[in-house]
Design a protein around this motif. Structure first.
Motif, PDB file in Angstrom:
ATOM      1  N   SER A 195       0.805  -1.228   0.000  1.00 44.61           N
ATOM      2  CA  SER A 195       0.000   0.000   0.000  1.00 44.61           C
ATOM      3  C   SER A 195       0.839   1.280   0.000  1.00 44.61           C
ATOM      4  CB  SER A 195      -0.963   0.006   1.192  1.00 44.61           C
ATOM      5  OG  SER A 195      -0.237  -0.028   2.401  1.00 44.61           O
ATOM      6  N   GLN A 196       2.134   1.176   0.296  1.00 44.56           N
ATOM      7  CA  GLN A 196       2.984   2.388   0.303  1.00 44.56           C
ATOM      8  C   GLN A 196       3.366   2.832  -1.113  1.00 44.56           C
ATOM      9  OE1 GLN A 196       3.978  -0.679   1.062  1.00 44.56           O
ATOM     10  NE2 GLN A 196       6.164  -0.983   0.786  1.00 44.56           N
ATOM     11  N   PHE A 197       3.164   1.978  -2.096  1.00 48.75           N
ATOM     12  CA  PHE A 197       3.491   2.323  -3.480  1.00 48.75           C
ATOM     13  C   PHE A 197       2.298   2.999  -4.147  1.00 48.75           C
ATOM     14  CE2 PHE A 197       6.120  -1.405  -2.496  1.00 48.75           C
ATOM     15  CZ  PHE A 197       7.375  -0.886  -2.766  1.00 48.75           C
ATOM     16  N   LYS A 198       2.554   4.051  -4.943  1.00 48.28           N
ATOM     17  CA  LYS A 198       1.464   4.715  -5.668  1.00 48.28           C
ATOM     18  C   LYS A 198       0.858   3.794  -6.713  1.00 48.28           C
ATOM     19  CE  LYS A 198       2.679   9.567  -5.190  1.00 48.28           C
ATOM     20  NZ  LYS A 198       3.006  10.795  -5.882  1.00 48.28           N
ATOM     21  N   HIS A 199       1.718   3.054  -7.407  1.00 48.21           N
ATOM     22  CA  HIS A 199       1.257   2.149  -8.465  1.00 48.21           C
ATOM     23  C   HIS A 199       1.818   0.760  -8.219  1.00 48.21           C
ATOM     24  CE1 HIS A 199       1.485   6.121 -10.665  1.00 48.21           C
ATOM     25  NE2 HIS A 199       0.214   5.819 -10.711  1.00 48.21           N
ATOM     26  N   VAL A 200       0.928  -0.215  -8.218  1.00 48.93           N
ATOM     27  CA  VAL A 200       1.353  -1.607  -8.130  1.00 48.93           C
ATOM     28  C   VAL A 200       0.914  -2.261  -9.438  1.00 48.93           C
ATOM     29  CG1 VAL A 200       1.182  -3.779  -6.883  1.00 48.93           C
ATOM     30  CG2 VAL A 200       1.085  -1.612  -5.626  1.00 48.93           C
ATOM     31  N   TYR A 201       1.895  -2.699 -10.204  1.00 54.10           N
ATOM     32  CA  TYR A 201       1.628  -3.336 -11.494  1.00 54.10           C
ATOM     33  C   TYR A 201       1.579  -4.846 -11.310  1.00 54.10           C
ATOM     34  CZ  TYR A 201       2.758   1.195 -13.477  1.00 54.10           C
ATOM     35  OH  TYR A 201       2.751   2.527 -13.777  1.00 54.10           O
ATOM     36  N   CYS A 202       0.929  -5.503 -12.231  1.00 52.86           N
ATOM     37  CA  CYS A 202       0.995  -6.962 -12.281  1.00 52.86           C
ATOM     38  C   CYS A 202       0.781  -7.389 -13.724  1.00 52.86           C
ATOM     39  CB  CYS A 202       0.000  -7.618 -11.332  1.00 52.86           C
ATOM     40  SG  CYS A 202      -1.716  -7.376 -11.739  1.00 52.86           S
ATOM     41  N   LEU A 203       1.269  -8.573 -14.016  1.00 52.55           N
ATOM     42  CA  LEU A 203       1.229  -9.120 -15.374  1.00 52.55           C
ATOM     43  C   LEU A 203       0.504 -10.462 -15.349  1.00 52.55           C
ATOM     44  CD1 LEU A 203       4.968  -8.316 -16.173  1.00 52.55           C
ATOM     45  CD2 LEU A 203       2.959  -7.021 -16.909  1.00 52.55           C
ATOM     46  N   PRO A 204      -0.813 -10.429 -15.202  1.00 55.16           N
ATOM     47  CA  PRO A 204      -1.558 -11.689 -15.108  1.00 55.16           C
ATOM     48  C   PRO A 204      -1.791 -12.327 -16.471  1.00 55.16           C
ATOM     49  CG  PRO A 204      -3.078  -9.862 -14.992  1.00 55.16           C
ATOM     50  CD  PRO A 204      -1.689  -9.265 -15.045  1.00 55.16           C
ATOM     51  N   PHE A 205      -1.904 -13.648 -16.441  1.00 55.67           N
ATOM     52  CA  PHE A 205      -2.346 -14.333 -17.644  1.00 55.67           C
ATOM     53  C   PHE A 205      -3.794 -13.901 -17.905  1.00 55.67           C
ATOM     54  CE2 PHE A 205       0.758 -17.770 -16.277  1.00 55.67           C
ATOM     55  CZ  PHE A 205       1.733 -17.358 -17.161  1.00 55.67           C
ATOM     56  N   ALA A 206      -4.163 -13.770 -19.170  1.00 49.14           N
ATOM     57  CA  ALA A 206      -5.473 -13.232 -19.561  1.00 49.14           C
ATOM     58  C   ALA A 206      -6.638 -13.976 -18.905  1.00 49.14           C
ATOM     59  CB  ALA A 206      -5.609 -13.260 -21.080  1.00 49.14           C
ATOM     60  N   HIS A 207      -6.518 -15.279 -18.753  1.00 50.57           N
ATOM     61  CA  HIS A 207      -7.634 -16.045 -18.176  1.00 50.57           C
ATOM     62  C   HIS A 207      -7.824 -15.773 -16.679  1.00 50.57           C
ATOM     63  CE1 HIS A 207      -4.186 -18.755 -17.512  1.00 50.57           C
ATOM     64  NE2 HIS A 207      -4.860 -19.197 -16.472  1.00 50.57           N
ATOM     65  N   LEU A 208      -6.896 -15.031 -16.060  1.00 49.61           N
ATOM     66  CA  LEU A 208      -7.005 -14.692 -14.639  1.00 49.61           C
ATOM     67  C   LEU A 208      -7.419 -13.231 -14.411  1.00 49.61           C
ATOM     68  CD1 LEU A 208      -3.771 -16.492 -13.419  1.00 49.61           C
ATOM     69  CD2 LEU A 208      -6.135 -17.294 -13.194  1.00 49.61           C
ATOM     70  N   ALA A 209      -7.792 -12.533 -15.475  1.00 47.43           N
ATOM     71  CA  ALA A 209      -8.096 -11.101 -15.399  1.00 47.43           C
ATOM     72  C   ALA A 209      -9.167 -10.781 -14.350  1.00 47.43           C
ATOM     73  CB  ALA A 209      -8.532 -10.576 -16.761  1.00 47.43           C
ATOM     74  N   LYS A 210     -10.256 -11.523 -14.312  1.00 48.05           N
ATOM     75  CA  LYS A 210     -11.348 -11.242 -13.368  1.00 48.05           C
ATOM     76  C   LYS A 210     -10.871 -11.375 -11.917  1.00 48.05           C
ATOM     77  CE  LYS A 210     -15.612 -12.155 -15.921  1.00 48.05           C
ATOM     78  NZ  LYS A 210     -15.227 -11.908 -17.251  1.00 48.05           N
ATOM     79  N   PHE A 211     -10.007 -12.334 -11.649  1.00 55.15           N
ATOM     80  CA  PHE A 211      -9.452 -12.506 -10.301  1.00 55.15           C
ATOM     81  C   PHE A 211      -8.714 -11.242  -9.865  1.00 55.15           C
ATOM     82  CE2 PHE A 211      -5.810 -13.638  -7.620  1.00 55.15           C
ATOM     83  CZ  PHE A 211      -6.449 -14.255  -6.550  1.00 55.15           C
ATOM     84  N   TYR A 212      -7.864 -10.708 -10.730  1.00 54.99           N
ATOM     85  CA  TYR A 212      -7.081  -9.514 -10.398  1.00 54.99           C
ATOM     86  C   TYR A 212      -7.974  -8.281 -10.275  1.00 54.99           C
ATOM     87  CZ  TYR A 212      -2.731 -12.063 -10.913  1.00 54.99           C
ATOM     88  OH  TYR A 212      -1.698 -12.933 -10.725  1.00 54.99           O
ATOM     89  N   GLN A 213      -8.996  -8.209 -11.097  1.00 57.39           N
ATOM     90  CA  GLN A 213      -9.912  -7.067 -11.054  1.00 57.39           C
ATOM     91  C   GLN A 213     -10.679  -7.020  -9.732  1.00 57.39           C
ATOM     92  OE1 GLN A 213     -11.845  -7.985 -14.769  1.00 57.39           O
ATOM     93  NE2 GLN A 213     -10.690  -6.423 -15.878  1.00 57.39           N
ATOM     94  N   LYS A 214     -10.926  -8.171  -9.120  1.00 58.94           N
ATOM     95  CA  LYS A 214     -11.612  -8.206  -7.821  1.00 58.94           C
ATOM     96  C   LYS A 214     -10.813  -7.467  -6.747  1.00 58.94           C
ATOM     97  CE  LYS A 214     -12.211 -12.678  -7.349  1.00 58.94           C
ATOM     98  NZ  LYS A 214     -12.604 -13.998  -6.886  1.00 58.94           N
ATOM     99  N   PHE A 215      -9.518  -7.330  -6.942  1.00 56.23           N
ATOM    100  CA  PHE A 215      -8.645  -6.675  -5.972  1.00 56.23           C
ATOM    101  C   PHE A 215      -8.318  -5.231  -6.357  1.00 56.23           C
ATOM    102  CE2 PHE A 215      -8.062 -11.143  -5.187  1.00 56.23           C
ATOM    103  CZ  PHE A 215      -8.042 -11.222  -3.804  1.00 56.23           C
ATOM    104  N   GLY A 216      -9.051  -4.692  -7.329  1.00 53.02           N
ATOM    105  CA  GLY A 216      -8.878  -3.290  -7.694  1.00 53.02           C
ATOM    106  C   GLY A 216      -7.881  -3.028  -8.810  1.00 53.02           C
ATOM    107  N   PHE A 217      -7.396  -4.065  -9.459  1.00 51.95           N
ATOM    108  CA  PHE A 217      -6.472  -3.878 -10.580  1.00 51.95           C
ATOM    109  C   PHE A 217      -7.263  -3.589 -11.851  1.00 51.95           C
ATOM    110  CE2 PHE A 217      -3.627  -5.797  -7.622  1.00 51.95           C
ATOM    111  CZ  PHE A 217      -2.377  -5.324  -7.962  1.00 51.95           C
ATOM    112  N   LYS A 218      -6.690  -2.706 -12.681  1.00 56.06           N
ATOM    113  CA  LYS A 218      -7.318  -2.333 -13.952  1.00 56.06           C
ATOM    114  C   LYS A 218      -6.307  -2.519 -15.072  1.00 56.06           C
ATOM    115  CE  LYS A 218      -9.962   1.251 -11.632  1.00 56.06           C
ATOM    116  NZ  LYS A 218     -10.181   2.658 -11.436  1.00 56.06           N
ATOM    117  N   GLN A 219      -6.810  -2.845 -16.246  1.00 58.32           N
ATOM    118  CA  GLN A 219      -5.917  -2.993 -17.384  1.00 58.32           C
ATOM    119  C   GLN A 219      -5.330  -1.637 -17.769  1.00 58.32           C
ATOM    120  OE1 GLN A 219      -7.395  -5.512 -20.452  1.00 58.32           O
ATOM    121  NE2 GLN A 219      -5.421  -5.573 -21.485  1.00 58.32           N
TER     122      GLN A 219
END
Length: 151
Positions: free
Chosen positions: A89-113
């Motif tokens: 949480s101390q970082f302004k931007h947290v990036y991640c590189l998910p496999f496409a089939h896991l996109a909905k999982f990451y979006q549940k945690f507030g990640f956006k493409q």
């Protein structure tokens, strides 16, 4: 699976185990000097791992998510992910590189493409390109904004 899943930071003496998991699945190796590494456990057994890699004072990458196949489908990845997001949480931007089939999982945690890539660190862009060259699955570029202002 009878016991409760617990998540904790990796200890210095566990880095060998962590990197054995990553070697087995073709992920880049980790370092306790630059990474916050989380380990998922059940009944004293290590069953999963994930990490937050510091890129700069303001940027980090969340990734290296791996759960032992015998323990998948029990919410282990979600617990690992929540622990890592909270500890980044101390970082302004947290990036991640998910496999496409896991996109909905990451979006549940507030990640956006990521659409606009001008402000994305070169290290993330080059790793994104590398992932799409190396892995069979399409890799996406996501970001989570931890500040109130979205760039």
């Amino acid at each position: 699976m009878n016991g409760e899943v617990t998540i904790r930071k990796a200890k210095k003496e566990e880095i060998h185990w962590v990197n054995e998991q990553y070697q087995r699945i073709g992920f880049k190796l980790s370092s306790l000097e630059s990474d916050l590494i989380a380990i998922a456990m059940i009944d004293g057994q290590k069953i999963g791992v994930g990490r937050v890699q510091t890129i700069s004072e303001f940027h980090a990458e969340l990734g290296g998510m791996y759960v032992n196949p015998d323990f998948r489908g029990a919410g282990v990845a979600a617990k690992l992910f929540a622990f890592l997001v909270e500890n980044a949480s101390q970082f302004k931007h947290v990036y991640c590189l998910p496999f496409a089939h896991l996109a909905k999982f990451y979006q549940k945690f507030g990640f956006k493409q990521v659409i606009e890539r001008d402000d994305v660190p070169d290290l993330i862009l080059s790793k994104h390109h590398w992932c799409n060259d190396i892995y069979d699955h399409e890799t996406l570029l996501f970001v989570k904004y931890n500040s109130k202002t979205e760039y």
